[in-house]
Write a protein that holds these residues in place. Structure first.
Motif, PDB file in Angstrom:
ATOM      1  N   ARG A  53      49.019   0.658  45.790  1.00  0.00           N
ATOM      2  CA  ARG A  53      49.615   1.113  44.531  1.00  0.00           C
ATOM      3  C   ARG A  53      50.448   2.371  44.763  1.00  0.00           C
ATOM      4  O   ARG A  53      51.513   2.535  44.161  1.00  0.00           O
ATOM      5  N   TYR A  54      49.969   3.236  45.623  1.00  0.00           N
ATOM      6  CA  TYR A  54      50.700   4.475  45.919  1.00  0.00           C
ATOM      7  C   TYR A  54      52.084   4.148  46.494  1.00  0.00           C
ATOM      8  O   TYR A  54      53.079   4.777  46.126  1.00  0.00           O
ATOM      9  N   VAL A  55      52.145   3.171  47.393  1.00  0.00           N
ATOM     10  CA  VAL A  55      53.434   2.782  47.989  1.00  0.00           C
ATOM     11  C   VAL A  55      54.387   2.296  46.904  1.00  0.00           C
ATOM     12  O   VAL A  55      55.575   2.665  46.885  1.00  0.00           O
ATOM     13  N   LYS A  56      53.888   1.482  45.972  1.00  0.00           N
ATOM     14  CA  LYS A  56      54.720   0.991  44.867  1.00  0.00           C
ATOM     15  C   LYS A  56      55.192   2.151  43.979  1.00  0.00           C
ATOM     16  O   LYS A  56      56.368   2.251  43.641  1.00  0.00           O
ATOM     17  N   ALA A  57      54.242   2.996  43.595  1.00  0.00           N
ATOM     18  CA  ALA A  57      54.569   4.105  42.689  1.00  0.00           C
ATOM     19  C   ALA A  57      55.514   5.096  43.355  1.00  0.00           C
ATOM     20  O   ALA A  57      56.390   5.677  42.707  1.00  0.00           O
ATOM     21  N   ARG A  58      55.357   5.295  44.656  1.00  0.00           N
ATOM     22  CA  ARG A  58      56.214   6.228  45.393  1.00  0.00           C
ATOM     23  C   ARG A  58      57.683   5.793  45.307  1.00  0.00           C
ATOM     24  O   ARG A  58      58.580   6.626  45.136  1.00  0.00           O
ATOM     25  N   GLN A  59      57.927   4.504  45.428  1.00  0.00           N
ATOM     26  CA  GLN A  59      59.298   3.992  45.308  1.00  0.00           C
ATOM     27  C   GLN A  59      59.874   4.306  43.928  1.00  0.00           C
ATOM     28  O   GLN A  59      61.046   4.681  43.800  1.00  0.00           O
ATOM     29  N   SER A  60      59.050   4.169  42.904  1.00  0.00           N
ATOM     30  CA  SER A  60      59.509   4.442  41.541  1.00  0.00           C
ATOM     31  C   SER A  60      59.773   5.932  41.335  1.00  0.00           C
ATOM     32  O   SER A  60      60.784   6.313  40.742  1.00  0.00           O
ATOM     33  N   VAL A  61      58.867   6.776  41.817  1.00  0.00           N
ATOM     34  CA  VAL A  61      59.020   8.224  41.648  1.00  0.00           C
ATOM     35  C   VAL A  61      60.294   8.713  42.329  1.00  0.00           C
ATOM     36  O   VAL A  61      60.993   9.588  41.818  1.00  0.00           O
ATOM     37  N   GLN A  62      60.631   8.123  43.476  1.00  0.00           N
ATOM     38  CA  GLN A  62      61.832   8.527  44.207  1.00  0.00           C
ATOM     39  C   GLN A  62      63.113   8.112  43.486  1.00  0.00           C
ATOM     40  O   GLN A  62      64.168   8.693  43.721  1.00  0.00           O
ATOM     41  N   ARG A  63      63.023   7.116  42.605  1.00  0.00           N
ATOM     42  CA  ARG A  63      64.218   6.617  41.912  1.00  0.00           C
ATOM     43  C   ARG A  63      64.424   7.267  40.541  1.00  0.00           C
ATOM     44  O   ARG A  63      65.557   7.394  40.077  1.00  0.00           O
ATOM     45  N   PHE A  64      63.338   7.647  39.885  1.00  0.00           N
ATOM     46  CA  PHE A  64      63.436   8.164  38.517  1.00  0.00           C
ATOM     47  C   PHE A  64      63.283   9.683  38.496  1.00  0.00           C
ATOM     48  O   PHE A  64      62.797  10.284  39.448  1.00  0.00           O
ATOM     49  N   ALA A  65      63.680  10.282  37.368  1.00  0.00           N
ATOM     50  CA  ALA A  65      63.624  11.746  37.226  1.00  0.00           C
ATOM     51  C   ALA A  65      62.852  12.122  35.969  1.00  0.00           C
ATOM     52  O   ALA A  65      62.885  11.394  34.971  1.00  0.00           O
ATOM     53  N   PRO A  66      62.165  13.266  35.984  1.00  0.00           N
ATOM     54  CA  PRO A  66      61.549  13.749  34.741  1.00  0.00           C
ATOM     55  C   PRO A  66      62.622  14.304  33.813  1.00  0.00           C
ATOM     56  O   PRO A  66      63.559  14.970  34.270  1.00  0.00           O
ATOM     57  N   VAL A  67      62.506  14.019  32.534  1.00  0.00           N
ATOM     58  CA  VAL A  67      63.467  14.541  31.559  1.00  0.00           C
ATOM     59  C   VAL A  67      62.843  15.643  30.704  1.00  0.00           C
ATOM     60  O   VAL A  67      63.549  16.492  30.165  1.00  0.00           O
ATOM     61  N   GLN A  68      61.520  15.608  30.582  1.00  0.00           N
ATOM     62  CA  GLN A  68      60.837  16.598  29.753  1.00  0.00           C
ATOM     63  C   GLN A  68      59.422  16.796  30.281  1.00  0.00           C
ATOM     64  O   GLN A  68      58.751  15.833  30.664  1.00  0.00           O
ATOM     65  N   LEU A  69      58.995  18.050  30.328  1.00  0.00           N
ATOM     66  CA  LEU A  69      57.629  18.366  30.735  1.00  0.00           C
ATOM     67  C   LEU A  69      56.993  19.210  29.634  1.00  0.00           C
ATOM     68  O   LEU A  69      57.573  20.198  29.178  1.00  0.00           O
ATOM     69  N   GLY A  70      55.827  18.781  29.198  1.00  0.00           N
ATOM     70  CA  GLY A  70      55.097  19.505  28.158  1.00  0.00           C
ATOM     71  C   GLY A  70      53.916  20.253  28.741  1.00  0.00           C
ATOM     72  O   GLY A  70      53.165  19.704  29.558  1.00  0.00           O
TER      73      GLY A  70
END
Length: 530
Positions: A53-70
């Protein structure tokens, strides 16, 4: 409290003060997407081990960006009372000095946030820059060598206008004359000064505040004296501090070592690591070690509320907001001692008046509130209602001990990821095996569609004509066994490793062949001796 790039530096000292006084900090993040579809089989699956799961999620994290942090900062006052300061930080990757950052937008995620009123103009125009350690080191080297560059075309237009004004003015200006550049936002103030000083040896610059920079014509000798002054507002360390942006607050959180609270927070932790600390490592175990070093105490309210639902008569809920509403009511603990009093500070009082789901600051507030109320309920149940009138947060941490550093794992081979130890396997209903008979070769997708109308299973091909089905609901397993046990083309049975595993079957076949040859050799050897 909404904070963008323009006001972030001014807010930082107060944020540091409040974090250091806090008993814990709750966090929530919104992204440009969750699960990347750039590669096949990237969706979460019940077959996933934590490392897979980490390998899958890592690919997603590398492609997307945070827009807001609360961030919701919870401070403990007297009489079991907590005051909350909740913040929304709009984020945007730094365009100063680092290689131009690329990120992907997921249409469904953008539509989802838009539905809940997310302001994309604030994200794009006033997002706080950030960079991780690798990006920072690259920029540091460029800054020292004078080879840094501007990636943003919008920034280039602003700077071009400012440079044209100065070069036109300096032709007729006398030594000691000054001019003022107006309307410079964020680190434009540093960029303009760096470029002008680099291009013109007879100018000096100073920021004046209120989006202004003063430009003064000086002699080269006077310029050299000013450059060596400790009062230069354009020192490289100050430029680096500005370019680091939100990462400065991340460092404050790490140094404070306050308990970090989230809800289904695996993706949040992965983005924190990747965007503000270091690029995510390939190793799942290294990622766990790094996060535990950064944040020694992590509490996922999804894991906590799962425990509450088992121990109390908790109605079915599907969101953090619904969980909060149930805990606020008295149905779970009508005769117990009163829950802790949670008071929103005046700056974020609108959260007390209006629900704002999927706004990061509001969800962070909900998350911290759910933690306190759940801990109070668990403490009350563990002592048969004999709870002190004013239990402290340390008592809540004691009753939450079994959940500390265990982050919920959605649809996978474990129930939670343990950041301070070994992951414990999850108890799922038995796997099922489908035997395909009399039909042409089927794919995993076709098998999934066959059962989709009846229930939800994850499917994995076992052999040419066999598929494994996994579900996390016993009722669905019983339903499929009832309806498909004697199906003419797709009979279903409970999976038995010794019987259905291709590896075991192959081993049994080889063992049978070896045994047969041994028997033949024995028989032939016996015949010769006769």
């Amino acid at each position: 409290m909404e904070v963008g790039a323009e006001g972030f530096a001014r807010s930082l000292p107060l944020l540091r003060h409040r974090i250091l006084r806090a008993v814990f900090v709750a966090l929530d993040m919104e992204f440009t997407g969750l699960h990347s579809t750039s590669s096949q089989n990237n969706e979460p699956s019940l077959f996933d081990s934590p490392a897979e799961r980490y390998v899958k999620a890592r690919q997603s994290v590398q492609r997307f960006a945070p827009v807001q942090l609360g961030l919701a900062i919870f401070s403990e006052e007297n009489s079991n009372k907590y005051v909350v300061h909740s913040y929304n930080f709009f984020l945007f990757p730094s365009t100063l000095g680092v290689r131009d950052v690329e990120f992907t937008l997921s249409a469904s995620s953008i539509q989802f946030l838009s539905h809940y009123g997310f302001d994309y103009n604030k994200f794009l125009k006033d997002g706080i820059p950030y960079m991780n350690e690798v990006q920072e080191e690259i920029f540091r080297q460029q800054l020292l060598a004078g080879t840094w560059k501007i990636c943003s075309y919008a920034d280039r237009d602003v700077l071009k206008k400012a440079i044209e004004e100065v070069t036109s003015w300096i032709v007729t200006a006398k030594e000691g004359d000054t001019m003022i550049l107006q309307d410079l936002n964020g680190y434009h103030i540093f960029e303009v000064q760096l470029i002008l000083r680099q291009a013109l040896e007879n100018v000096w610059t100073e920021p004046l505040g209120d989006k202004k920079v003063m430009v003064k014509k000086v002699s080269p000798k006077h310029r050299e004296l000013l450059e060596n002054s400790p009062y230069d507002h354009c020192q490289k360390k100050l430029i680096l501090l500005s370019a680091r942006g939100f990462t400065n607050l991340f460092h404050i959180l790490v140094k404070a070592k306050k308990p970090l609270v989230g809800h289904n927070m695996l993706m949040d932790l992965m983005h924190l690591h990747d965007k503000f600390y270091r690029p995510l490592p390939e190793s799942y175990e290294e990622f766990k070690r790094n996060i535990h070093s950064l944040f020694p105490v992590i509490i996922d309210t999804k894991t906590v509320t799962k425990s509450v639902q088992k121990k109390c008569q908790f109605p079915r809920v599907s969101s953090l907001l619904e969980t909060y509403a149930v805990l606020c009511s008295s149905i779970l603990n009508p005769k117990g001692p009163p829950c802790p009093v949670i008071v929103l500070s005046s700056g974020c009082s609108r959260y007390a008046e209006k629900k704002s789901p999927h706004e990061a600051g509001y969800d962070a507030f909900l998350c911290g509130s759910v933690l306190l109320m759940s801990a109070h309920l668990l403490l009350s149940r563990s002592t048969d209602g004999a709870v002190e009138a004013e239990p402290s947060f340390s008592q809540y941490l004691t009753v939450l001990a079994e959940h500390v550093n265990k982050v919920n794992f959605i649809r996978g081979g474990v129930s939670s990821i343990n950041f301070s130890g070994e992951d414990s396997p999850c108890r799922h209903p038995p796997a099922l095996v489908v035997h395909v008979r009399g039909w042409p070769e089927l794919t995993e997708r076709e098998i999934y569609r066959e059962f989709e109308a009846l229930c939800r299973f994850d499917v994995r091909q076992l052999s040419k004509n066999q598929f494994i089905l996994l579900s996390n609901k016993y009722r669905q397993v019983r339903l499929v066994l009832r309806d498909y046990r004697h199906h003419p083309h797709l009979p279903v049975s409970v999976y038995r490793h010794w019987r259905h595993s291709p590896g075991v079957s192959c081993l049994l076949q080889i063992s049978g062949i070896v045994a047969l040859w041994s028997l033949l050799a024995f028989a032939l050897g016996g015949a010769r001796s006769c």
